[in-house]
Design an enzyme around this catalytic site. Structure first.
Site, PDB file in Angstrom:
ATOM      1  N   GLU A   1      24.748-119.949  29.913  1.00 62.58           N
ATOM      2  CA  GLU A   1      25.918-120.606  29.320  1.00 62.58           C
ATOM      3  C   GLU A   1      26.858-121.166  30.379  1.00 62.58           C
ATOM      4  OE1 GLU A   1      27.513-117.748  26.560  1.00 62.58           O
ATOM      5  OE2 GLU A   1      26.148-118.376  24.998  1.00 62.58           O
TER       6      GLU A   1
ATOM      7  N   GLU B   1      19.585-118.140  21.594  1.00 62.18           N
ATOM      8  CA  GLU B   1      20.215-116.934  21.057  1.00 62.18           C
ATOM      9  C   GLU B   1      20.626-117.236  19.618  1.00 62.18           C
ATOM     10  OE1 GLU B   1      23.419-115.579  23.581  1.00 62.18           O
ATOM     11  OE2 GLU B   1      22.293-116.012  25.410  1.00 62.18           O
TER      12      GLU B   1
END
Ligand code: GLA
Ligand code: ZN
Length: 663
Positions: free
Chosen positions: A144, A304
């Protein structure tokens, strides 16, 4: 081997004796990929140069025997304690000038040369070790990127890099002084070496300097990723490289970050991030997924996908029966080719003990495991059919990081948010089941019948020309308040009245405006229909355009609020305020009707229809998704054949149905 479903797996959190059981359970539920190791640096290199990859080799072997392959993450968001002990200068510095320390993650400055040297050394060793492992199919760089720090790092190393970036961009300090408007408040610089990172000031900030800072930090993150991609590509040419994005997170331009990846991944937590539209979460979720498909205009992975209750210190709601499966199918409906659930088993240690996985703390398969197993087995044949397919969209919404950054620096109204505006327009189309692509602005506009470009606040002559040509050639364009205000370096344009470079296309001029602080505005249509507007009113003079609705309040009552101009063979609409949802629905109806855009069908509230077009078989696939916790009555348009669908018109709570038809 086709990869469709997986989980994020942290074998190092559990005794090794458990790994075999995990692999068996993964095989049984239908998973065939895991992502691992993106935070495991200390375990892989406990001391300088002492590499320990054997535990991961053993995990990969066990998983491989059960048909489970792996994507490995480079663990660069978590430099181990021994690195920061030796070189504390790699700790990031926040806006207030404070050092952000050890104990969480992302305690690293991404420009720091000492840290870069550690990364080069470690990532090279890791890539060399796993390059020929047949169970390793790809890599994820870091984790991220861009969202890890609340602030971007403002240390001396980043300052130096910022100065170099500026010198490359402007060439001379005189040019920078002009572009930043430094004559204001005595901010003139004599040399690039005098420029600071924008740490907290006593009063105010220079908007041009701030915009360049946002662009620089975005470029730095992209370059940080590229630095690692170059290492891995040269050693592992046969394994793919990807990264997990975060939807509308804005610290880095995802268009730029996506460029040298094979495909992008996204992390989707419906229970965990309703930031811009808490009252309309379904549209927000859909918009996020469509953006992720749009950054490369191709299918993506979810790296995810929510698998249980989300939470660190506090927790979200328990997903209801069917809801987790439905959310995963929604990700697929918008263009995901693979769903990796976060995480395999709920963690017993560390910050994320309450961010729940498929398995509970006890490791025993329960409700979530059974629900996902049923969904996976039903979806596998569908996934095979739709790999690589994307929707054919007639509508594009322009989403630009420059606008987001410039509007965040000067939001005008305390509650005015660029992304909020973008998603508001999206929501109206979503409610009509009209598929949308997001556009960076660099794409060819001609395939789209309707382009909506909210808040084109920064407008370059090249962009203006592109919009002009699009409308001239028959396109329908919607633009809004605060268009054409600033030039590329965030200075106000002065050559003409707003909307500046596009006044001719829009057929209007805006000599004045009003910021609606503490009150709503109101507009009226010719038929008497009245609606609220918010936050801003442009006072519009018609120069060829026609008024669609006039203001009904304030000293400019009776003057145009929404306009339409025929230009070339197209039409250009201008919306001078932020519409309430009711007004947005009415306007959207006009835009859609005028441009001849087709809907996928009508559905009751909370039910969406999404589509993917399979080129190979020339088939359209539609997904009908009931987000409601109650049954919904849906009429499926005729001509569609069930691919995965129960019969009857009543859909159960969180039910998903899939149909196909020849295009
Ligand atoms: C993010 C991260 C994961 C994990 C989850 C849950 O999406 O990528 O590492 O932290 O959130 O908190
Ligand atoms: Zn730094």
């Amino acid at each position: 081997m086709s990869i469709y479903f997986g989980a994020d797996y942290y074998p190092e959190h559990w005794p090794e004796e458990r790994w075999e059981k995990d692999a068996q359970l993964m095989e049984e539920i239908g998973l065939n990929v895991v992502r691992m190791a993106e935070f495991s640096w200390a375990k892989m290199e406990p001391r300088l140069g002492e590499f320990n990859f054997e535990w991961l080799d053993r995990a990969l072997d066990i998983l491989g025997e059960h048909g489970v392959r792996a994507v490995l993450g480079t663990p660069t968001p978590t430099p181990p304690a021994w690195i920061v002990e030796q070189t504390p200068e790699i700790f990031p510095i926040d806006k207030d000038g404070r050092v952000r320390g050890f104990g969480g993650r992302h305690h690293d400055c991404q420009s720091n040369p000492v840290y870069r040297a550690h990364i080069r050394r470690f990532v090279t060793a890791m890539a060399e070790h796993f390059k020929d492992n047949p169970n390793v199919i790809g890599w994820q760089i870091d984790n991220e990127l861009g969202t890890g720090h609340q602030d971007t790092c403002m240390c001396d190393s980043c300052r130096k890099r910022f100065q170099e970036w500026l010198e490359k961009k402007y060439g001379t300090i005189e040019e920078l002084n002009r572009a930043w408007g430094t004559c204001f408040w005595s901010q003139d610089y004599n040399s690039f070496s005098q420029i600071y990172t924008p740490k907290i000031t006593f009063t105010g900030e220079n908007p041009s300097a701030m915009l360049d800072w946002r662009r620089f930090t975005s470029d730095l993150v992209v370059e940080f990723q590229q630095f690692q991609i170059d290492i891995i590509r040269s050693i592992c040419p046969n394994q793919f490289i990807t990264h997990n994005f975060m939807g509308f997170a804005d610290n880095v331009s995802y268009y730029d970050l996506a460029k040298s990846l094979n495909f992008v991944c996204h992390d989707q937590y419906p229970g965990g991030f309703f930031a811009q539209m808490p009252h309309q979460p379904n549209a927000q979720l859909a918009a996020t997924l469509d953006l992720m498909r749009s950054v490369k205009h191709r299918t993506y992975w979810i790296m995810e996908q929510q698998a249980g209750i989300t939470g660190w210190q506090v927790m979200g709601r328990a997903p209801q029966p069917g809801q987790l499966a439905m959310w995963a199918q929604q990700s697929i409906a918008h263009g995901a080719d693979c769903i990796v659930f976060f995480r395999w088993r709920t963690c017993a240690v560390g910050t994320e003990q309450y961010w729940h996985g498929i398995l509970p703390h006890s490791g025993r398969p329960g409700r979530r495991y059974n629900e996902l197993r049923a969904m996976i087995s039903a979806m596998q044949p569908v996934m095979e059919k739709i790999q690589g397919s994307v929707p054919k969209c007639e509508v594009g919404i322009v989403y630009s990081y420059d606008q987001e950054w410039a509007m965040t620096i000067q939001p005008h109204h305390p509650d005015l948010h660029y992304i909020g505006q973008v998603v508001k327009y999206y929501r109206a189309l979503y409610d009509c089941n009209i598929p949308v692509d997001f556009l960076s602005g660099e794409e060819d506009f001609s395939p789209y019948k309707l382009i909506i470009a909210p808040l084109q606040y920064i407008l370059t002559p090249e962009q203006a020309e592109k919009y002009r040509a699009y409308v001239k050639n028959g396109g329908h364009l919607v633009m809004t308040m605060r268009t054409g205000v600033k030039d590329a370096t965030n200075l106000c344009m002065t050559e003409s009245e707003l909307p500046g470079l596009l006044s001719d296309v829009l057929g209007i001029e805006i000599p004045e405006y009003d910021c609606l602080q503490g009150l709503n505005g109101r507009v009226r249509f010719e038929d008497g229909g009245e609606y609220d507007v918010e936050k801003w009113s442009d006072m519009i003079e018609l120069h060829g355009a026609q008024s669609i609705a006039d203001y009904a309040k304030e000293f400019y009552a009776g003057t145009p609020a929404v306009t339409c101009n025929a230009f070339g063979s197209g039409r250009a609409y201008y919306v001078g305020s932020e519409p309430s949802d009711e007004l947005m629905d009415r306007l959207c109806g006009l835009f859609v009707e005028g441009s001849g855009v087709a809907s996928l069908g009508e559905t009751p509230e909370g039910v969406e229809i999404t589509h993917r077009h399979v080129e190979a078989s020339n088939e359209d696939i539609i997904f009908v998704i009931n987000h409601n916790e109650a049954p919904a009555e849906v009429s499926i348009p005729s001509g569609w054949d069930p691919v995965l669908a129960e019969e009857g018109s009543i859909m159960k709570p969180f039910e998903v149905r899939i149909y196909s038809r020849k295009a």
